[in-house]
Design an enzyme around this catalytic site. Structure first.
Site, mmCIF file in Angstrom:
data_model
loop_
_atom_site.group_PDB
_atom_site.id
_atom_site.type_symbol
_atom_site.label_atom_id
_atom_site.label_comp_id
_atom_site.label_asym_id
_atom_site.label_seq_id
_atom_site.Cartn_x
_atom_site.Cartn_y
_atom_site.Cartn_z
ATOM 1 C CD1 TRP A 33 -1.279 2.388 2.099
ATOM 2 C CD2 TRP A 33 -2.921 1.607 0.814
ATOM 3 N NE1 TRP A 33 -2.237 3.375 1.984
ATOM 4 C CE2 TRP A 33 -3.254 2.914 1.201
ATOM 5 C CE3 TRP A 33 -3.819 0.905 -0.015
ATOM 6 C CZ2 TRP A 33 -4.432 3.546 0.810
ATOM 7 C CZ3 TRP A 33 -4.988 1.536 -0.410
ATOM 8 C CH2 TRP A 33 -5.287 2.833 0.005
ATOM 9 C CG ASN A 35 -2.113 6.710 2.315
ATOM 10 O OD1 ASN A 35 -1.509 5.812 2.861
ATOM 11 N ND2 ASN A 35 -2.736 7.637 3.019
ATOM 12 C CG ASP A 36 -1.694 11.042 2.493
ATOM 13 O OD1 ASP A 36 -2.485 10.411 1.788
ATOM 14 O OD2 ASP A 36 -2.005 11.531 3.588
ATOM 15 C CD GLN A 52 0.719 8.489 6.010
ATOM 16 O OE1 GLN A 52 -0.296 8.226 6.614
ATOM 17 N NE2 GLN A 52 1.882 8.691 6.628
ATOM 18 C CB SER A 97 0.084 12.898 6.301
ATOM 19 O OG SER A 97 -0.131 11.912 5.339
ATOM 20 N NE ARG A 165 -6.891 13.008 8.810
ATOM 21 C CZ ARG A 165 -8.171 12.963 9.152
ATOM 22 N NH1 ARG A 165 -8.539 13.065 10.414
ATOM 23 N NH2 ARG A 165 -9.101 12.818 8.221
ATOM 24 C CG ASP A 166 -2.895 15.214 7.462
ATOM 25 O OD1 ASP A 166 -2.417 14.210 8.032
ATOM 26 O OD2 ASP A 166 -3.984 15.200 6.865
ATOM 27 C CD GLU A 226 -8.038 13.398 4.962
ATOM 28 O OE1 GLU A 226 -8.059 12.540 5.846
ATOM 29 O OE2 GLU A 226 -8.085 13.115 3.751
HETATM 30 N N1 DQQ Z 1 -3.933 10.123 4.949
HETATM 31 C C1 DQQ Z 1 -3.239 10.067 6.195
HETATM 32 C C2 DQQ Z 1 -3.793 11.167 7.038
HETATM 33 C C3 DQQ Z 1 -4.320 12.111 6.025
HETATM 34 C C4 DQQ Z 1 -4.895 11.208 4.984
HETATM 35 C C5 DQQ Z 1 -3.425 8.699 6.790
HETATM 36 C C6 DQQ Z 1 -5.059 11.849 3.643
HETATM 37 O O1 DQQ Z 1 -2.799 11.743 7.869
HETATM 38 O O2 DQQ Z 1 -5.272 12.997 6.566
HETATM 39 O O3 DQQ Z 1 -2.805 7.729 5.971
HETATM 40 O O4 DQQ Z 1 -5.093 10.898 2.624
#
Ligand code: DQQ
Length: 495
Positions: A33, A35-36, A52, A97, A165-166, A226
Site C-alpha cells: 500500500w 498513499n500520501d 504513507q 502524514s 492532522r497533517d 486534510e
Molecule cells: N492520509 C493520512 C492522514 C491524512 C490522509 C493517513 C489523507 O494523515 O489525513 O494515511 O489521505
C-alpha cells in the site's frame, strides 16, 4: 531500529512484472500500500520522498512511512521503512502524514501520531534525522501537540475523535509556524496556525483560514481539510487542501496574500479534477516549488488485494502562477529523460464523423502533446487505450458549447466492478483559441494537463490486451490537428 523494506516473494514479483495495470514510470513501492507523499525535501542534492505505506498488505491500515531517494527526480532507490508505529506510544495506531524541514542542518520531521482507545486520537509528533536523512529517531517527549485547541468546536470523525492532522511547517523570521488540517463543526474545513521557537513547544494562534461547507457553487470545499499545504509562490501564497467529509473528496486551493500570520484568499479553484490527493510541496535547489500527489485507485479493495499493490505517486509537478493569475502545474521536465521512440504528426484536418487513427500509433506507456483547433466542430478530441473495435476506449472530449473538456471513462474498461465516473473540467483554451492537451499514459494511470492550469490525474483499467490504440475525432463540424507528438516512455526502474 531500521526496518528493511519487505520485498515481494518470487511469485508476487512475477505477477507484478506482468501486471498490465502496474505503472512503470510513476513512483510506487516494491509492493503493498501507498498513499500520501510525506516529508518531501531536497537535502545535499538528494530528493527525499517519504510516503504513507503499509509494508505488509495492499490495504489502507497499519500505516508506516516508506522512504525513497533520487538524484534526478526520476529514478528512485527504495530505502528501509523510515517510521513505524511504536506500541504504547502516541503513534501506536499509525504514523500518519507530516512534513520535513531542515533545521539548520538537522532534518526534522513533524508528523501525525494516531493512538488512543478508538485508535483515532490524532496528535503532532516529531522525529530527528541524521544529516543524510537515512534514519529518523523519534523525539522522546512525543506528542508535541496533544490535540486541537479546546476552545474550538472541531469536527469529529466516525470514531468520535477530533479530526486534527497533517502538519505543514515553515520558518519565518521570528520562529517556526505550523498549519494543521481540521474543521469547525457546522462551518467548514479549517487550517489552524501554531508558532514555535524550537519545533517542540507550540502555541496555538488562530485559524489560518476556514472554508464554508454550506457553499456549493462551482465546487465544494468539504467539512474537514486534510493535508493543508501553505505555499509561497511569487507575490502570493497558496493554501492547498484535500477536502474531506468522512471520505476523500478532492484537492482545492485558495490563492491570496499572507500578512501578520493571516491568509486572505482572492480566488479559489479545483487543483486537480481526478483522483489526485493529499499533495505536498517543497522548494528545490533550483528554487522550483515541486508538488507531489497520490493517485488513488478506482477499483475494489478486493481487486487491490489480489493485485498485491495499491496507489502510486503522480509525476512531480512544478507549481507557478500563470499570466492569468491561476495556479499552473506542469510535470517536472526531468521526466523527459524517459522519452524513447518519438512520432510527430503534422497538421491535418479532422473529418467530421471519421476517426483519425494516427497511422497506427499505439501504447500503454506514452506521453502525448497535442494542439487542436476546434474550428466549428461541436465536439472534438482524443481517444486513448482504445480496442480496435471501440469496445473499450477512454475519451477526452472538448465540448464547444460548454467550453469544457470531459475525461469520459464510461467505456474505459469492461470490468463491471470499476466505477465509470467521468470528469469534466474547464477547457482553458489558449489565447489563439486552440486546445492544448498534455497526456501521460502509464498502464492504469492517466494524467491529463489541459492548457496552462487544469490538471486531472485518473485511473483506467482496460481489460483487453489490444486496448492500446489512439485516435482523434471531430463531430458536428471541422476541427484541425495543429500538431501532435508522441513518445514511448521508459520505466524508471530500468538502469
Ligand atoms: N492520509 C493520512 C492522514 C491524512 C490522509 C493517513 C489523507 O494523515 O489525513 O494515511 O489521505
Amino acid at each position: 531500529m531500521v526496518m528493511p523494506m519487505p520485498q515481494p516473494g518470487p511469485a508476487l514479483r512475477e505477477q507484478l512484472a506482468h501486471d498490465p495495470h502496474r505503472p512503470r514510470y510513476h513512483f510506487l513501492p516494491p509492493h503493498n500500500w501507498l498513499n500520501d507523499p510525506n516529508g518531501v525535501i531536497q537535502l545535499a542534492g538528494e530528493y527525499h520522498l517519504f510516503y504513507q505505506h503499509n509494508p505488509f498488505e495492499p490495504l489502507q491500515r497499519n500505516i508506516h512511512w516508506g522512504h525513497a531517494v533520487s538524484r534526478d527526480l526520476v529514478h528512485w532507490e527504495h530505502l528501509p521503512v523510515a517510521l513505524a508505529p511504536d506500541p504504547g506510544s502516541p503513534d501506536e495506531a499509525g504514523v500518519w502524514s507530516g512534513c520535513a524541514v531542515d533545521a539548520d542542518g538537522t532534518p526534522v520531521v513533524i508528523y501525525t501520531g494516531v493512538s488512543g482507545p478508538t485508535r483515532r486520537d490524532q496528535q503532532v509528533c516529531v522525529a530527528f534525522g541524521d544529516s543524510r536523512l537515512r534514519t529518523l529517531t523519534k523525539h522522546l517527549d512525543n506528542p508535541v501537540i496533544s490535540g486541537g485547541p479546546l476552545d474550538l468546536d472541531l469536527v469529529r470523525g466516525r470514531a468520535g475523535t477530533v479530526d486534527f492532522r497533517d502538519p505543514c511547517v515553515w520558518r519565518e523570521a521570528d520562529g517556526w509556524y505550523l498549519a494543521i488540517g481540521s474543521g469547525l463543526a457546522g462551518v467548514g474545513g479549517a487550517a489552524l496556525v501554531y508558532r514555535s521557537p524550537d519545533l517542540l513547544t507550540w502555541e496555538y494562534l488562530h485559524p489560518l483560514y476556514v472554508g464554508d461547507a454550506n457553499r456549493n457553487e462551482s465546487f465544494w470545499t468539504g467539512t474537514m481539510w486534510e493535508c493543508p499545504d501553505f505555499i509561497p509562490l511569487g507575490d502570493r501564497h497558496v493554501l492547498m487542501v484535500s477536502a474531506y467529509d468522512g471520505a476523500t473528496s478532492g484537492v482545492i486551493h485558495f490563492i491570496g496574500t499572507y500578512a501578520d500570520h493571516w491568509f486572505t484568499p482572492e480566488r479559489a479553484a479545483v487543483t486537480d479534477y481526478g483522483r489526485w490527493y493529499a499533495p505536498q510541496s517543497f522548494v528545490d535547489d533550483q528554487g522550483r516549488t515541486i508538488d507531489w500527489g497520490w493517485i488513488r485507485e478506482q477499483r475494489t479493495v478486493e481487486a487491490q488485494a489480489a493485485a498485491g499493490w495499491s496507489g502510486a505517486m503522480a509525476l512531480p509537478r512544478v507549481l507557478s502562477l500563470t499570466p492569468g493569475g491561476d495556479l499552473g502545474a506542469t510535470p517536472a521536465p526531468e521526466y523527459q529523460s524517459l522519452r524513447r521512440a518519438h512520432r510527430h504528426f503534422a497538421a491535418r484536418p479532422l473529418t467530421p464523423g471519421a476517426l483519425d487513427t494516427l497511422d497506427g500509433a499505439t501504447g500503454a506507456y506514452l506521453e502525448l502533446r497535442a494542439t487542436l483547433d476546434p474550428g466549428d466542430a461541436t465536439h472534438c478530441g482524443l481517444l486513448v487505450r482504445r480496442s480496435p473495435d471501440g469496445e473499450e476506449e477512454t475519451r477526452i472530449v472538448y465540448d464547444r458549447a460548454a467550453n469544457t473538456v470531459t475525461l469520459d471513462r464510461s467505456r474505459s474498461t469492461l470490468d463491471p466492478a470499476s466505477d465509470p465516473v467521468s470528469r469534466t473540467m474547464p477547457a482553458a483554451l489558449a489565447p489563439d483559441g486552440t486546445l492544448r492537451l498534455h497526456l501521460f499514459l502509464d498502464a492504469s494511470i492517466l494524467e491529463l494537463f489541459v492548457g496552462d492550469h487544469v490538471a486531472c490525474a485518473e485511473r483506467i483499467y482496460p481489460t483487453r490486451p489490444d486496448s492500446l490504440t489512439l485516435a482523434l475525432f471531430a463531430n458536428g463540424g471541422k476541427a484541425t490537428l495543429r500538431t501532435l507528438d508522441l513518445w514511448d516512455m521508459a520505466s524508471i526502474w530500468e538502469e
